[in-house]
Design a protein around this motif. Structure first.
Motif, PDB file in Angstrom:
ATOM      1  N   ARG A 246      30.537   5.574  49.242  1.00 23.81           N
ATOM      2  CA  ARG A 246      28.969   5.669  50.809  1.00 23.81           C
ATOM      3  C   ARG A 246      29.522   7.089  50.934  1.00 23.81           C
ATOM      4  N   ILE A 247      28.234   7.661  49.835  1.00 29.61           N
ATOM      5  CA  ILE A 247      28.064   9.417  49.256  1.00 29.61           C
ATOM      6  C   ILE A 247      26.638   9.988  49.298  1.00 29.61           C
ATOM      7  N   GLY A 248      26.488  10.874  50.107  1.00 26.59           N
ATOM      8  CA  GLY A 248      25.061  11.035  50.088  1.00 26.59           C
ATOM      9  C   GLY A 248      24.898  12.339  49.376  1.00 26.59           C
ATOM     10  N   ASN A 249      25.482  12.745  48.791  1.00 27.28           N
ATOM     11  CA  ASN A 249      25.536  14.589  48.918  1.00 27.28           C
ATOM     12  C   ASN A 249      26.432  14.825  47.367  1.00 27.28           C
ATOM     13  N   PRO A 250      26.184  13.268  46.014  1.00 26.99           N
ATOM     14  CA  PRO A 250      27.459  13.465  44.900  1.00 26.99           C
ATOM     15  C   PRO A 250      27.438  15.058  44.172  1.00 26.99           C
ATOM     16  N   ALA A 251      29.015  15.494  43.936  1.00 26.92           N
ATOM     17  CA  ALA A 251      29.284  16.828  43.397  1.00 26.92           C
ATOM     18  C   ALA A 251      28.652  16.702  41.937  1.00 26.92           C
ATOM     19  N   SER A 252      29.029  15.564  41.228  1.00 25.93           N
ATOM     20  CA  SER A 252      28.695  15.269  39.438  1.00 25.93           C
ATOM     21  C   SER A 252      26.845  14.736  39.738  1.00 25.93           C
ATOM     22  N   TRP A 253      26.012  14.877  40.782  1.00 23.68           N
ATOM     23  CA  TRP A 253      24.667  14.430  39.979  1.00 23.68           C
ATOM     24  C   TRP A 253      24.261  15.170  38.608  1.00 23.68           C
ATOM     25  N   ASP A 254      24.166  16.367  38.645  1.00 29.81           N
ATOM     26  CA  ASP A 254      23.625  16.418  37.519  1.00 29.81           C
ATOM     27  C   ASP A 254      24.407  15.787  36.260  1.00 29.81           C
ATOM     28  N   GLY A 255      25.613  15.544  36.203  1.00 27.88           N
ATOM     29  CA  GLY A 255      26.254  15.019  34.874  1.00 27.88           C
ATOM     30  C   GLY A 255      25.780  13.359  34.923  1.00 27.88           C
ATOM     31  N   ALA A 256      25.468  13.294  36.325  1.00 26.36           N
ATOM     32  CA  ALA A 256      24.350  11.289  36.956  1.00 26.36           C
ATOM     33  C   ALA A 256      23.013  11.518  35.563  1.00 26.36           C
ATOM     34  N   LYS A 257      22.429  12.698  36.556  1.00 28.63           N
ATOM     35  CA  LYS A 257      21.322  12.568  35.111  1.00 28.63           C
ATOM     36  C   LYS A 257      20.992  12.794  34.119  1.00 28.63           C
ATOM     37  N   ALA A 258      22.328  13.578  33.939  1.00 24.95           N
ATOM     38  CA  ALA A 258      22.031  13.649  32.100  1.00 24.95           C
ATOM     39  C   ALA A 258      23.141  12.311  31.163  1.00 24.95           C
ATOM     40  N   ALA A 259      23.532  11.762  31.390  1.00 23.33           N
ATOM     41  CA  ALA A 259      23.872  11.100  31.038  1.00 23.33           C
ATOM     42  C   ALA A 259      22.734   9.311  30.944  1.00 23.33           C
ATOM     43  N   VAL A 260      21.861   9.809  32.197  1.00 26.17           N
ATOM     44  CA  VAL A 260      21.648   8.361  32.749  1.00 26.17           C
ATOM     45  C   VAL A 260      20.418   8.429  31.618  1.00 26.17           C
ATOM     46  N   LYS A 261      19.622  10.225  31.108  1.00 29.84           N
ATOM     47  CA  LYS A 261      19.050  10.877  30.746  1.00 29.84           C
ATOM     48  C   LYS A 261      18.802  10.909  28.923  1.00 29.84           C
ATOM     49  N   GLU A 262      20.445  11.277  28.734  1.00 26.95           N
ATOM     50  CA  GLU A 262      20.402  11.473  27.495  1.00 26.95           C
ATOM     51  C   GLU A 262      20.629  10.146  26.389  1.00 26.95           C
ATOM     52  N   SER A 263      20.762   8.489  27.885  1.00 25.95           N
ATOM     53  CA  SER A 263      21.174   7.570  26.816  1.00 25.95           C
ATOM     54  C   SER A 263      19.917   7.046  26.908  1.00 25.95           C
ATOM     55  N   ASP A 264      19.155   7.429  27.623  1.00 26.17           N
ATOM     56  CA  ASP A 264      17.954   6.704  27.969  1.00 26.17           C
ATOM     57  C   ASP A 264      18.599   5.274  28.526  1.00 26.17           C
ATOM     58  N   GLY A 265      19.128   5.553  29.992  1.00 23.29           N
ATOM     59  CA  GLY A 265      19.434   4.535  30.932  1.00 23.29           C
ATOM     60  C   GLY A 265      18.886   4.416  31.848  1.00 23.29           C
ATOM     61  N   CYS A 266      19.564   4.302  33.053  1.00 20.35           N
ATOM     62  CA  CYS A 266      19.046   3.405  34.485  1.00 20.35           C
ATOM     63  C   CYS A 266      20.003   4.474  35.940  1.00 20.35           C
ATOM     64  N   VAL A 267      19.212   4.230  36.994  1.00 18.66           N
ATOM     65  CA  VAL A 267      20.463   4.200  38.131  1.00 18.66           C
ATOM     66  C   VAL A 267      19.514   3.262  38.753  1.00 18.66           C
ATOM     67  N   ASP A 268      19.969   2.506  39.742  1.00 19.55           N
ATOM     68  CA  ASP A 268      19.166   1.718  40.221  1.00 19.55           C
ATOM     69  C   ASP A 268      20.159   1.400  41.394  1.00 19.55           C
ATOM     70  N   ILE A 269      19.578   0.523  42.509  1.00 16.69           N
ATOM     71  CA  ILE A 269      20.096   0.228  43.382  1.00 16.69           C
ATOM     72  C   ILE A 269      20.656  -1.008  43.794  1.00 16.69           C
TER      73      ILE A 269
END
Ligand code: F0G
Length: 363
Positions: A246-269
């Protein structure tokens, strides 16, 4: 130390972690958690896929946080720190309190009032932390922790402490060693986004060292009511039954974005209903009981690979016989209330074999 006592992630992966002989290792034998093959999830995915569940609930305090906390507390001791502090949705605080207790450090935990699962709150108390309930959410608590940690009175042991990420990356190492290579797809829940950052770091390091030939595509799942990374903006009032994320402003937001971009992954709900259904499904079909946040991984896999989801799933063209790993991050017993939405109720009978047979329908 003899071999029997030489356990825990620092001891197992010392050469890949920023520790030296001067680092006093504070460990509860965390890590080396089971990677459980799931025949039923494999069947749902189809095309010869092999699905494995990394059961992080079997760590000493019942969540993956122990991997990072052994590092954070060991390094705090090395620096001569006397007190640690963290904000938490419940699992970080449990781990911080336990490892601080073992290291004789004072521990303060800031928790969103009324939003911590019962088992986790109890853990903070019983391990001896000073517990402060904040009239605010996790994001408020983390802001306060940053302020209180700024002048050196406390060492911050949230995942903004880089040693936390270092410890948590060892989960990827274990998976690579067990499978003989990295999986094709890795699915995990995303809250403050430290864990997806850590897994990706671990996968990259072992690939670069030649210990794996590839890196997986990373898929992070957020709860629909707390999905800042998915939405691309801060969520002021995050809500979900999965209180751990239950988090609205994640501290490692950039890390998540990089992981998804570099791995050709996704974030979904996934919705709360999908989360609670997946939690029950995993327990009743595979015998693995996880907390709601962890079930977001399972709900995510189902969203991607069942009939309706497959059409839009970014992984729909996965290779035949792909290996897919789901991290389930915390033990189900931490939150005994959330699953009660299913209205579980015991059958009742007199203490008499005939009466019991009757209610069981085996007369
Ligand atoms: N699953 C569980 C059970 C968690 O406790 C958390 C985070 C996550 C998933 C998400 O991991 O934050 O690295 O993206 N719990 C933190 C806490 C926030 O305070 O215990 P993340």
């Amino acid at each position: 130390m003899n071999a029997l006592h030489d356990r825990g992630v620092i001891s197992r992966y010392r050469e890949f972690l920023p520790v030296t002989d001067a680092t006093p290792v504070v460990s509860l034998n965390e890590g080396s958690t089971p990677l459980i093959h799931s025949p039923k999830l494999s069947k749902i995915v189809g095309r010869g896929a092999e699905v494995y569940v990394k059961y992080e609930g079997l760590n000493p305090t019942g969540s993956f946080k122990d991997r990072g906390m052994t590092m954070a507390i060991s390094k705090a001791c090395e620096r001569g720190v006397k007190a640690v502090i963290c904000a938490s949705t419940g699992n970080t605080s449990a781990a911080a309190a336990a490892y601080a207790a073992r290291a004789d450090l004072a521990c303060a935990v800031l928790l969103p009032a009324g939003k911590i699962a019962a088992g986790k709150l109890l853990q903070a108390f019983i391990y001896g932390a000073k517990v402060v309930a904040i009239d605010g959410n996790f994001d408020d608590a983390l802001r306060l922790v940053r302020e209180l940690g700024a002048d050196g009175r406390f060492e911050i042991v949230n995942s903004i402490n880089p040693f936390r990420i270092e410890g948590q990356k060892t989960a990827s190492f274990e998976i690579i060693e067990e499978l003989g290579d990295a999986p094709d797809i890795h699915i995990l829940p995303v809250g403050n986004a430290g864990n997806i950052t850590a897994y990706w770091k671990g996968y990259c390091e072992f690939r670069d060292l030649g210990r794996a030939t590839k890196r997986p595509r990373m898929a992070g799942f957020q709860a629909a009511g707390s999905a800042p990374v998915y939405l691309g903006h801060v969520v002021e009032n995050p809500e979900t039954v999965a209180t751990a994320i239950r988090i609205g402003n994640p501290a490692s937001w950039d890390g998540a974005k990089a992981a998804v971009k570099e791995s050709d992954g996704c974030v979904d709900i996934v919705t709360d209903e999908q989360i609670l259904d997946a939690q029950r499904w995993l327990a009743s079909e595979e015998g693995i009981f996880v907390e709601p946040a962890s079930a977001a991984s399972v709900a995510g896999l189902m969203k991607c690979f069942t009939e309706e989801g497959r059409a839009t799933c970014p992984f729909r063209n996965f290779p035949e016989g792909a290996k897919i790993v789901l991290t389930v991050t915390g033990h189900g017993l931490k939150d005994p209330e959330a699953p009660m939405v299913h209205g579980f109720k015991a059958l009742e009978a007199k203490a008499d074999a005939g009466a019991v047979a009757k209610v069981l329908g085996v007369e």
